[in-house]
Design a protein around this motif. Structure first.
Motif, PDB file in Angstrom:
ATOM      1  N   ARG A 236       2.051   4.227 -12.456  1.00  0.00           N
ATOM      2  CA  ARG A 236       3.081   5.066 -11.857  1.00  0.00           C
ATOM      3  C   ARG A 236       3.292   4.711 -10.396  1.00  0.00           C
ATOM      4  O   ARG A 236       4.410   4.770  -9.882  1.00  0.00           O
ATOM      5  CB  ARG A 236       2.724   6.545 -12.019  1.00  0.00           C
ATOM      6  CG  ARG A 236       2.652   6.995 -13.478  1.00  0.00           C
ATOM      7  CD  ARG A 236       2.431   8.483 -13.597  1.00  0.00           C
ATOM      8  NE  ARG A 236       3.631   9.218 -13.202  1.00  0.00           N
ATOM      9  CZ  ARG A 236       4.623   9.521 -14.013  1.00  0.00           C
ATOM     10  NH1 ARG A 236       4.585   9.145 -15.291  1.00  0.00           N
ATOM     11  NH2 ARG A 236       5.663  10.190 -13.573  1.00  0.00           N
ATOM     12  N   GLU A 237       2.224   4.304  -9.716  1.00  0.00           N
ATOM     13  CA  GLU A 237       2.359   3.967  -8.295  1.00  0.00           C
ATOM     14  C   GLU A 237       3.141   2.663  -8.104  1.00  0.00           C
ATOM     15  O   GLU A 237       3.981   2.555  -7.225  1.00  0.00           O
ATOM     16  CB  GLU A 237       0.979   3.847  -7.657  1.00  0.00           C
ATOM     17  CG  GLU A 237       1.017   3.584  -6.149  1.00  0.00           C
ATOM     18  CD  GLU A 237       1.759   4.656  -5.364  1.00  0.00           C
ATOM     19  OE1 GLU A 237       2.384   4.311  -4.338  1.00  0.00           O
ATOM     20  OE2 GLU A 237       1.734   5.835  -5.781  1.00  0.00           O
ATOM     21  N   VAL A 238       2.869   1.660  -8.930  1.00  0.00           N
ATOM     22  CA  VAL A 238       3.586   0.398  -8.773  1.00  0.00           C
ATOM     23  C   VAL A 238       5.063   0.567  -9.140  1.00  0.00           C
ATOM     24  O   VAL A 238       5.945  -0.074  -8.550  1.00  0.00           O
ATOM     25  CB  VAL A 238       2.911  -0.729  -9.591  1.00  0.00           C
ATOM     26  CG1 VAL A 238       3.188  -0.602 -11.077  1.00  0.00           C
ATOM     27  CG2 VAL A 238       3.359  -2.104  -9.098  1.00  0.00           C
ATOM     28  N   CYS A 239       5.351   1.466 -10.083  1.00  0.00           N
ATOM     29  CA  CYS A 239       6.752   1.737 -10.421  1.00  0.00           C
ATOM     30  C   CYS A 239       7.452   2.499  -9.298  1.00  0.00           C
ATOM     31  O   CYS A 239       8.640   2.273  -9.030  1.00  0.00           O
ATOM     32  CB  CYS A 239       6.844   2.507 -11.738  1.00  0.00           C
ATOM     33  SG  CYS A 239       6.362   1.522 -13.181  1.00  0.00           S
ATOM     34  N   ARG A 240       6.730   3.389  -8.627  1.00  0.00           N
ATOM     35  CA  ARG A 240       7.300   4.054  -7.448  1.00  0.00           C
ATOM     36  C   ARG A 240       7.611   3.026  -6.359  1.00  0.00           C
ATOM     37  O   ARG A 240       8.656   3.097  -5.708  1.00  0.00           O
ATOM     38  CB  ARG A 240       6.332   5.110  -6.914  1.00  0.00           C
ATOM     39  CG  ARG A 240       6.375   6.433  -7.662  1.00  0.00           C
ATOM     40  CD  ARG A 240       5.353   7.424  -7.110  1.00  0.00           C
ATOM     41  NE  ARG A 240       5.495   7.620  -5.673  1.00  0.00           N
ATOM     42  CZ  ARG A 240       6.412   8.406  -5.102  1.00  0.00           C
ATOM     43  NH1 ARG A 240       7.295   9.052  -5.842  1.00  0.00           N
ATOM     44  NH2 ARG A 240       6.444   8.528  -3.776  1.00  0.00           N
ATOM     45  N   LEU A 241       6.715   2.074  -6.160  1.00  0.00           N
ATOM     46  CA  LEU A 241       6.958   1.027  -5.167  1.00  0.00           C
ATOM     47  C   LEU A 241       8.199   0.222  -5.519  1.00  0.00           C
ATOM     48  O   LEU A 241       8.984  -0.148  -4.643  1.00  0.00           O
ATOM     49  CB  LEU A 241       5.745   0.105  -5.062  1.00  0.00           C
ATOM     50  CG  LEU A 241       4.512   0.666  -4.372  1.00  0.00           C
ATOM     51  CD1 LEU A 241       3.332  -0.282  -4.530  1.00  0.00           C
ATOM     52  CD2 LEU A 241       4.785   0.924  -2.891  1.00  0.00           C
TER      53      LEU A 241
END
Length: 368
Positions: free
Chosen positions: A145-150
């Motif tokens: 989820r964090e890499v997709c937010r980035l």
């Protein structure tokens, strides 16, 4: 298992010029446990003959021939379905591309050390440049989820291409059609879907090569420039999944401002009504129908930029646009006819009084 099976797949159509290099890169892997399937999509240039040569030399290689021609992403799905039942991982290598010898071993090592990881990426050469950067070293594992937010907030894109990532085989098997065949950016869509519930692994090493001078999609891509609606699609579909409402609205505002700046340049400097119609239809499909008033304001902003830029001649650019006919007809349709409740008698002079400020474009966007 110390070295779990990796199924390598290559979907190919008329890939004879580079297929040998691609296959040789698989044979050169320092990882021992793999099988390799080449899916020939009715090639007519000797692709099948080249593949058959290697089948005769190595029992780990086989060829599957499509009975009828399949579109690009459909052929990718056919390839995905060829992974063996014993495989724990799936590795695409497109026929124009190749892998560095340690590609499989480095990627499998990350996935084996971190069972929560469903996709492993790495740096890759794209032509002569290193791409797929953005994650700080040593980000071996990042929450999905964090890499997709980035990706959505900052444009960080470590997902690369099918050639530059490794998929966990169960992830491939879990989707009836691994790639969305209606979307040429389906590999990105897979990442944004899968990483809602899994982590992303990354190897900070160049492990693949993607060719840029022999892509059959390149000329069409450069003509239609589909990354603008693709970015909008990301925000519309995945913004609610990964972003707060405020973040999503800010990203949408910024992207649409840049999208209309691009369209304004396109109207003034290019004559291709088919491409303009493509973007108009995509905006409609994504719930943001073309705003003629907004487009006109973007055109005025572009004209003012040219007027204030000492390195360009406004009159010559405007004459060029008028000569090609597109700018004049577009401005007439936007301004004289009016839209969205605006007075049909609005003029360019009146519109020139509105705020025309816009965020700066990236170098890549300016180049377009």
């Amino acid at each position: 298992m110390k070295n779990p099976r990796v199924s390598v797949v290559t979907p190919v159509y008329n890939g004879a010029p580079y297929l040998r290099e691609c296959i040789e890169s698989v044979l050169a892997q320092d990882y021992p446990n793999w099988d390799y399937t080449i899916v020939d999509n009715c090639s007519t240039d000797g692709t099948r003959e080249i593949a058959d040569e290697y089948v005769a030399r190595d029992p780990r290689i086989r060829v599957v021939s499509n009975a009828t021609f399949a579109p690009v992403m459909a052929n990718h799905n056919i390839a995905a379905r060829q992974i063996s039942p014993e495989s724990k991982y799936c590795k695409f290598v497109l026929a124009d591309d190749w892998l560095f010898p340690e590609c499989l071993s480095r990627m499998v090592a990350v996935a084996e050390a971190h069972p929560s990881v469903a996709i492993v990426g790495a740096y890759g050469l794209r032509g002569a440049e290193v791409w797929w950067y953005g994650l700080p070293y040593p980000s071996t594992v990042v929450a999905g989820r964090e890499v997709c937010r980035l990706k959505l907030l900052a444009g960080v894109y470590p997902f690369g291409t099918p050639t530059s990532v490794l998929y966990r085989a169960n992830t491939v098997r879990s989707r009836q059609a691994f790639f969305n065949e209606a979307n040429l950016h389906a590999d990105k869509e897979v990442c944004l879907d899968v990483l809602q519930d899994h982590d992303f692994g990354f190897v900070h090493q160049v492990l693949s090569f993607t060719r840029t001078d022999n892509d059959s999609l390149t000329s069409s891509y450069r003509r239609f420039i589909p990354h603008w609606p693709a970015r909008l699609d990301d925000l519309v579909r995945y913004g609610p999944v990964y972003l707060t409402e405020a973040e999503r609205e800010q990203c949408l505002t910024t992207h649409l401002t840049r999208y209309y700046a691009f369209l304004a340049r396109f109207v003034l400097e290019v004559r291709d009504r088919e491409v303009f119609a493509f973007h108009r239809e995509k905006l409609r499909e994504l719930g943001h129908p073309l705003s003629r008033v907004r487009l006109t304001r973007a055109i005025i902003s572009r004209v003012l930029d040219l007027a204030l830029n000492p390195g360009q001649s406004l009159s010559s650019v405007w004459r060029h646009a008028r000569r090609r006919g597109l700018a004049e007809s577009m401005v007439r349709s936007v301004v004289v006819r009016g839209s969205e409740g605006q007075d049909a008698g609005s003029s360019l002079a009146q519109l020139a009084t509105v705020d025309t400020g816009k965020p700066g474009l990236s170098r890549a966007e300016r180049d377009l």
